[in-house]
Scaffold this motif. Structure first.
Motif, PDB file in Angstrom:
ATOM      1  N   LEU A 198     -21.706  40.218   3.966  1.00 36.00           N
ATOM      2  CA  LEU A 198     -22.786  41.135   3.579  1.00 36.00           C
ATOM      3  C   LEU A 198     -22.226  42.313   2.785  1.00 36.00           C
ATOM      4  N   GLY A 199     -22.752  42.529   1.585  1.00 34.95           N
ATOM      5  CA  GLY A 199     -22.350  43.666   0.749  1.00 34.95           C
ATOM      6  C   GLY A 199     -20.969  43.536   0.137  1.00 34.95           C
ATOM      7  N   LYS A 200     -20.342  42.367   0.267  1.00 32.81           N
ATOM      8  CA  LYS A 200     -18.945  42.202  -0.202  1.00 32.81           C
ATOM      9  C   LYS A 200     -18.887  41.476  -1.549  1.00 32.81           C
ATOM     10  N   ARG A 201     -17.717  41.551  -2.181  1.00 35.13           N
ATOM     11  CA  ARG A 201     -17.444  40.763  -3.388  1.00 35.13           C
ATOM     12  C   ARG A 201     -16.796  39.449  -2.911  1.00 35.13           C
ATOM     13  N   VAL A 202     -17.576  38.389  -3.051  1.00 26.94           N
ATOM     14  CA  VAL A 202     -17.175  37.123  -2.420  1.00 26.94           C
ATOM     15  C   VAL A 202     -16.829  36.081  -3.482  1.00 26.94           C
ATOM     16  N   GLY A 203     -15.762  35.344  -3.224  1.00 30.58           N
ATOM     17  CA  GLY A 203     -15.432  34.165  -4.033  1.00 30.58           C
ATOM     18  C   GLY A 203     -15.459  32.950  -3.125  1.00 30.58           C
ATOM     19  N   ILE A 204     -16.018  31.856  -3.596  1.00 35.04           N
ATOM     20  CA  ILE A 204     -16.015  30.621  -2.802  1.00 35.04           C
ATOM     21  C   ILE A 204     -15.420  29.509  -3.649  1.00 35.04           C
ATOM     22  N   ILE A 205     -14.473  28.776  -3.055  1.00 41.64           N
ATOM     23  CA  ILE A 205     -13.850  27.642  -3.755  1.00 41.64           C
ATOM     24  C   ILE A 205     -14.424  26.363  -3.154  1.00 41.64           C
ATOM     25  N   GLY A 206     -15.008  25.523  -3.991  1.00 44.86           N
ATOM     26  CA  GLY A 206     -15.598  24.271  -3.530  1.00 44.86           C
ATOM     27  C   GLY A 206     -17.104  24.279  -3.689  1.00 44.86           C
ATOM     28  N   THR A 207     -17.636  23.108  -4.041  1.00 45.61           N
ATOM     29  CA  THR A 207     -19.083  22.957  -4.207  1.00 45.61           C
ATOM     30  C   THR A 207     -19.549  21.633  -3.598  1.00 45.61           C
ATOM     31  N   GLY A 208     -18.998  21.295  -2.423  1.00 46.99           N
ATOM     32  CA  GLY A 208     -19.435  20.095  -1.698  1.00 46.99           C
ATOM     33  C   GLY A 208     -20.633  20.428  -0.818  1.00 46.99           C
ATOM     34  N   THR A 389      -6.767  30.445 -15.370  1.00 41.37           N
ATOM     35  CA  THR A 389      -6.013  30.481 -16.621  1.00 41.37           C
ATOM     36  C   THR A 389      -6.736  31.340 -17.660  1.00 41.37           C
ATOM     37  N   ALA A 390      -7.993  31.710 -17.368  1.00 43.93           N
ATOM     38  CA  ALA A 390      -8.752  32.497 -18.353  1.00 43.93           C
ATOM     39  C   ALA A 390      -8.995  33.943 -17.936  1.00 43.93           C
ATOM     40  N   ALA A 391      -9.076  34.224 -16.630  1.00 41.76           N
ATOM     41  CA  ALA A 391      -9.466  35.573 -16.193  1.00 41.76           C
ATOM     42  C   ALA A 391      -9.008  35.813 -14.757  1.00 41.76           C
ATOM     43  N   GLU A 392      -9.176  37.074 -14.334  1.00 41.47           N
ATOM     44  CA  GLU A 392      -8.793  37.454 -12.973  1.00 41.47           C
ATOM     45  C   GLU A 392     -10.017  38.059 -12.286  1.00 41.47           C
ATOM     46  N   TYR A 393     -10.263  37.697 -11.038  1.00 37.71           N
ATOM     47  CA  TYR A 393     -11.470  38.150 -10.330  1.00 37.71           C
ATOM     48  C   TYR A 393     -11.051  38.913  -9.074  1.00 37.71           C
ATOM     49  N   ASP A 394     -11.497  40.160  -8.964  1.00 37.60           N
ATOM     50  CA  ASP A 394     -11.194  40.967  -7.777  1.00 37.60           C
ATOM     51  C   ASP A 394     -12.217  40.660  -6.692  1.00 37.60           C
ATOM     52  N   LEU A 395     -11.726  40.381  -5.499  1.00 39.99           N
ATOM     53  CA  LEU A 395     -12.615  39.933  -4.421  1.00 39.99           C
ATOM     54  C   LEU A 395     -12.256  40.619  -3.105  1.00 39.99           C
ATOM     55  N   ASP A 396     -13.289  40.760  -2.230  1.00 43.40           N
ATOM     56  CA  ASP A 396     -13.032  41.227  -0.855  1.00 43.40           C
ATOM     57  C   ASP A 396     -12.819  40.040   0.088  1.00 43.40           C
ATOM     58  N   VAL A 397     -13.475  38.932  -0.243  1.00 33.61           N
ATOM     59  CA  VAL A 397     -13.460  37.762   0.661  1.00 33.61           C
ATOM     60  C   VAL A 397     -13.268  36.498  -0.183  1.00 33.61           C
ATOM     61  N   ILE A 398     -12.398  35.596   0.305  1.00 35.97           N
ATOM     62  CA  ILE A 398     -12.290  34.262  -0.319  1.00 35.97           C
ATOM     63  C   ILE A 398     -12.669  33.224   0.734  1.00 35.97           C
ATOM     64  N   ILE A 399     -13.650  32.404   0.386  1.00 31.72           N
ATOM     65  CA  ILE A 399     -14.101  31.364   1.315  1.00 31.72           C
ATOM     66  C   ILE A 399     -13.638  30.008   0.788  1.00 31.72           C
ATOM     67  N   PHE A 400     -12.918  29.289   1.629  1.00 29.99           N
ATOM     68  CA  PHE A 400     -12.467  27.946   1.267  1.00 29.99           C
ATOM     69  C   PHE A 400     -13.468  26.928   1.810  1.00 29.99           C
ATOM     70  N   ALA A 401     -14.307  26.411   0.911  1.00 26.81           N
ATOM     71  CA  ALA A 401     -15.241  25.331   1.289  1.00 26.81           C
ATOM     72  C   ALA A 401     -14.623  24.042   0.775  1.00 26.81           C
ATOM     73  N   THR A 402     -13.365  23.837   1.143  1.00 22.98           N
ATOM     74  CA  THR A 402     -12.547  22.800   0.509  1.00 22.98           C
ATOM     75  C   THR A 402     -12.428  21.527   1.337  1.00 22.98           C
ATOM     76  N   GLY A 403     -13.248  21.412   2.377  1.00 22.27           N
ATOM     77  CA  GLY A 403     -13.405  20.127   3.030  1.00 22.27           C
ATOM     78  C   GLY A 403     -12.365  19.774   4.077  1.00 22.27           C
TER      79      GLY A 403
END
Ligand code: NA7
Length: 555
Positions: A198-208, A389-403
Motif C-alpha cells: 500500500l502506497g509503495k513503489r512496487v515492481g513485480i517480476i512474472g505474469t503467470g 538493459t534499457a533503464a533503471e527503476y527505483d522501487l520500495d518492494v520487489i515481488i517475485f511471481a516467478t512460480g
C-alpha cells in the motif's frame, strides 16, 4: 504393518514428541490431499502421522496469501465430497472462493474431523531412507528427529517448491523483496498483509496465473507499479460473483449432480469440451460460442468448454487465439501496450490459462507501467531497484511471481534414498519416470498425491481418486500381511511411455511452461501432468486394484 486401532490424540501426541517411532504411514503435507489422506487412514484403522512445514493446515492455501489469491475452480467443485454433513454445513460465499475463505474451510475440516492432533506442525522433512531389512522408511526432519514408518506418503503439492529467478544482484536489494507464495500473514486474519504494497513503489517480476490475480490489487493500492513481463500469457475472464442465498440452497441440493458431472468430464470440472470441431460450424456460430464463453462462461469455460479441437489442432487454436487477441486490444487503450500483452510464443490454452478480473484494464491506469523484458532483459537487481538493459527503476518492494519447481520439486528437494542408496533427485534429473504418478520404481512404500504425472484436473477431485486408491491398497496389504510394494521398472517404463504418448496428443507439450518443466534450468523436458481425461485415470486406478496390482511387486 500393525493392525493398530485408530490413533487416539493422546498416543499421537506422545508419538509426535518422541524420537524414532513406528507408524503405519507418515503423510508429508497437510494441504488438500494430505488432510484427506490422514482422515482416510485413521478411519481405516491405521496409525498415521502428518508432518507439515507450516504452522497450520491448508498447504497451497496456507502459503499463498497474496492479495487476489483465489480458486479458479468453482468453490463447490473444489470441496471434499466424502462427507455430506460437511457439504451441507459449509456455505461458500463466492463462486470462486478467495484464499482466506478456503483456508477457513480447510481449518474447519481439520477441526470437524479432529485431524489436528495427528499432525506435527512447524516440521520440515529433509531426508528419508528406506531400510530394506525393516521394510520401513526413516524420515529425518530439519530439527534432527527420525521417524520410522512403513509407508511414506508425499502430499507435498504440485506447486509448492518456490522458484526464484537467477538474476545477478538478487540479494543486494535494500527494500522489501518476497516470493508470492511466502507472502507475510495478515496479523488479523487468514489472508496476507496488504501493508506490503500500500502506497509503495512496487515492481513485480512474472505474469503467470499468480501475477494475473495479484496485479489488479497492487495497481489499486501501490503508488506505482512496474510489471516486468518476459512472456505474455493468454488470460480469460473469471466471472466470479457472490453466491446468493437462493443459489446456496440450490447448490446444496445439487451436490450429487455436481460431483457426478465432475466425474464425467476430462478435467473434473463442470466444463466439458463441445464435441463439434471448430471447422464444423460457420464463422458466425464459431464467433458466437467464443463470445458466449468469453462474456459469460465462468472459470475455465473458455478453455475447457470450447470446440474440442482448440486444444489439439493448432489451426483451430489460432482461431480462438485471434479472438482473444481482439478482446485484449479492445480492453487496453494504448495499442503499443496491448501489442505487448498479446502472446506471440504460444496459442491460447497451451499453457495453464491465468484467470483474470479486470487484469487488462490495469494497464490503462497512470500508475501502472508494463516493461517488456524480452525486449530489454533485466541486467541486475540493484540495492535500489531493477536495472534492465534499457533503464533503471527505483522501487520500495520487489515481488517475485516467478512460480515453482512443479511436480518433482517438492519431492526431490527432500533427500530421498531407496534401499540401494540411489536418490530420487538423481533419477528424475535424468528422466521423469513414475508409475501412474502414484509410485516410483526403486522407492518402495512411497506414494505421491498430486505429484509428477498427477492427473491434469481439478486437483481435489483427482486427489480423492489417489487417496482412496492408496488407502485401499494399504488395506489389501494388511489383509494379506504384505509389507512392501513397489512398481517393477518395466511397468514404470511402460506407463511413462504411455503418459508421454498422451502428452504428445495435446498442444500443452508443444510450448514451454512449468507444465513441461521448462521454467527450471536443467530440468528434463516432460509433461508433469497426465494428459488423459480424468475418467480414464480413474478407470486405470480401478483396474489396477481389480487386477491385484499387476505391474507392482508386493511382498
Ligand atoms: P508461472 O505460471 O510459472 O509464472 C511465472 C512467471 O514468472 C512467468 O511469467 C515467467 O516468465 C516469470 N519468470 C520466471 N523466471 C523469470 C526470470 N528469470 N525472469 C523474468 N521472468 C521470469 O507461476 P505462477 O505462480 O504464476 O503460477 C503457477 C501455477 O500456480 C499456476 O499455473 C496455477 O496453477 C497456480 P516466462 O513465462 O517463464 O517467460
Amino acid at each position: 504393518m500393525s493392525n493398530a486401532p485408530a490413533v487416539s490424540s493422546t498416543s499421537t501426541h506422545r508419538a509426535a514428541s518422541g524420537a524414532a517411532t513406528q507408524f503405519d504411514a507418515v503423510v508429508i503435507g497437510a494441504g488438500v490431499s494430505g488432510l484427506y489422506q490422514i482422515y482416510r487412514l485413521r478411519e481405516a484403522g491405521f496409525s498415521v502421522l502428518g508432518i507439515e512445514a507450516g504452522s497450520g493446515v491448508g498447504g497451497t492455501w496456507y502459503w499463498n496469501r497474496y492479495p487476489g489469491a483465489r480458486f479458479d475452480s468453482e468453490s463447490y467443485t473444489y470441496a471434499y465430497s466424502f462427507s455430506d454433513e460437511l457439504l451441507q454445513e459449509w456455505n461458500w460465499n463466492e463462486h470462486f472462493a478467495p484464499q482466506p475463505e478456503t483456508l477457513a474451510y480447510l481449518n474447519h475440516v481439520a477441526d470437524k474431523f479432529n485431524l489436528r492432533p495427528l499432525i506435527r506442525f512447524n516440521t520440515r522433512v529433509t531426508a528419508a531412507t528406506f531400510d530394506a531389512n525393516a521394510q520401513c522408511w526413516d524420515i529425518v526432519t530439519e530439527a534432527g528427529a527420525t521417524i520410522r514408518t512403513r509407508f511414506m506418503i508425499m502430499a507435498t503439492g504440485l506447486l509448492s517448491a518456490t522458484q526464484f529467478p537467477d538474476i545477478p544482484g538478487i540479494d543486494s536489494f535494500q527494500g522489501k523483496s518476497l516470493h508470492t507464495s511466502r507472502w507475510p500473514h495478515d496479523p488479523n486474519g487468514l489472508g496476507g498483509d496488504k501493508s506490503v504494497y500500500l502506497g509503495k513503489r512496487v515492481g513485480i517480476i512474472g505474469t503467470g496465473a499468480t501475477a494475473v490475480q495479484l496485479i489488479p490489487h497492487l495497481a489499486a493500492g501501490a503508488a506505482s507499479l512496474h510489471v516486468f513481463q518476459r512472456t505474455a500469457n493468454w488470460c480469460a475472464p473469471l466471472h466470479n460473483g457472490p453466491i446468493k442465498p437462493e443459489e446456496q440452497a440450490a447448490l446444496k441440493a445439487s451436490y450429487p449432480a455436481i460431483f457426478q458431472l465432475c466425474d464425467k468430464t476430462g478435467g473434473a470440472f463442470m466444463h466439458d469440451f463441445d464435441p463439434r470441431s471448430v471447422f464444423d460450424v460457420s464463422a458466425e456460430e464459431r464467433e458466437a460460442l467464443f463470445e458466449k464463453l468469453y462474456t459469460h462462461g465462468r472459470g475455465f469455460a473458455l478453455w475447457l468448454a470450447n470446440f474440442h479441437d482448440v486444444m489439439t489442432d493448432m489451426r483451430a487454436n489460432k482461431l480462438l487465439s485471434d479472438f482473444v487477441a481482439r478482446k485484449i486490444r479492445a480492453r487496453v487503450k494504448d495499442p503499443a501496450v496491448a501489442t505487448k500483452l498479446v502472446p506471440t510464443t504460444h496459442g491460447f490454452g497451451q499453457r495453464r490459462v491465468p484467470m483474470e478480473t479486470n487484469y487488462y484494464e490495469v494497464y490503462n491506469q497512470d500508475n501502472v507501467t508494463l516493461i517488456d523484458i524480452r525486449e530489454n532483459p533485466i541486467a541486475r537487481i540493484t540495492p535500489t531497484g531493477i536495472k534492465t538493459t534499457a533503464a533503471e527503476y527505483d522501487l520500495d518492494v520487489i515481488i517475485f511471481a516467478t512460480g515453482f519447481d512443479a511436480g518433482t520439486g517438492a519431492i526431490s528437494r527432500i533427500d530421498i534414498r531407496g534401499p540401494d542408496g540411489s536418490s530420487i533427485k538423481d533419477k528424475w534429473s535424468r528422466e521423469l519416470k513414475t508409475f501412474m504418478g502414484l509410485q516410483v520404481s526403486g522407492f518402495p512404500n512411497m506414494f505421491m498425491h498430486i505429484g509428477p504425472h498427477a492427473a491434469f484436473c481439478n486437483l481435489p477431485r483427482c486427489a480423492q481418486i489417489t487417496v482412496d486408491w492408496v488407502t485401499e491398497l494399504m488395506g489389501y496389504m494388511r489383509e494379506r500381511n504384505l509389507r512392501e510394494v513397489v512398481p517393477t521398472p518395466e511397468a514404470e517404463t511402460a506407463w511413462t511411455r504411455h503418459a508421454e504418448a498422451e502428452a504428445d496428443k495435446t498442444l500443452l507439450s508443444k510450448t514451454d511452461s512449468w507444465i513441461m518443466g521448462s521454467n527450471i534450468p536443467g530440468k528434463p523436458r516432460a509433461l508433469l501432468l497426465y494428459a488423459a481425461p480424468a475418467p480414464v485415470f480413474r478407470q486405470e486406478c480401478k483396474a489396477l486394484a481389480e487386477n491385484h496390482y499387476q505391474g507392482m511387486q508386493l511382498r
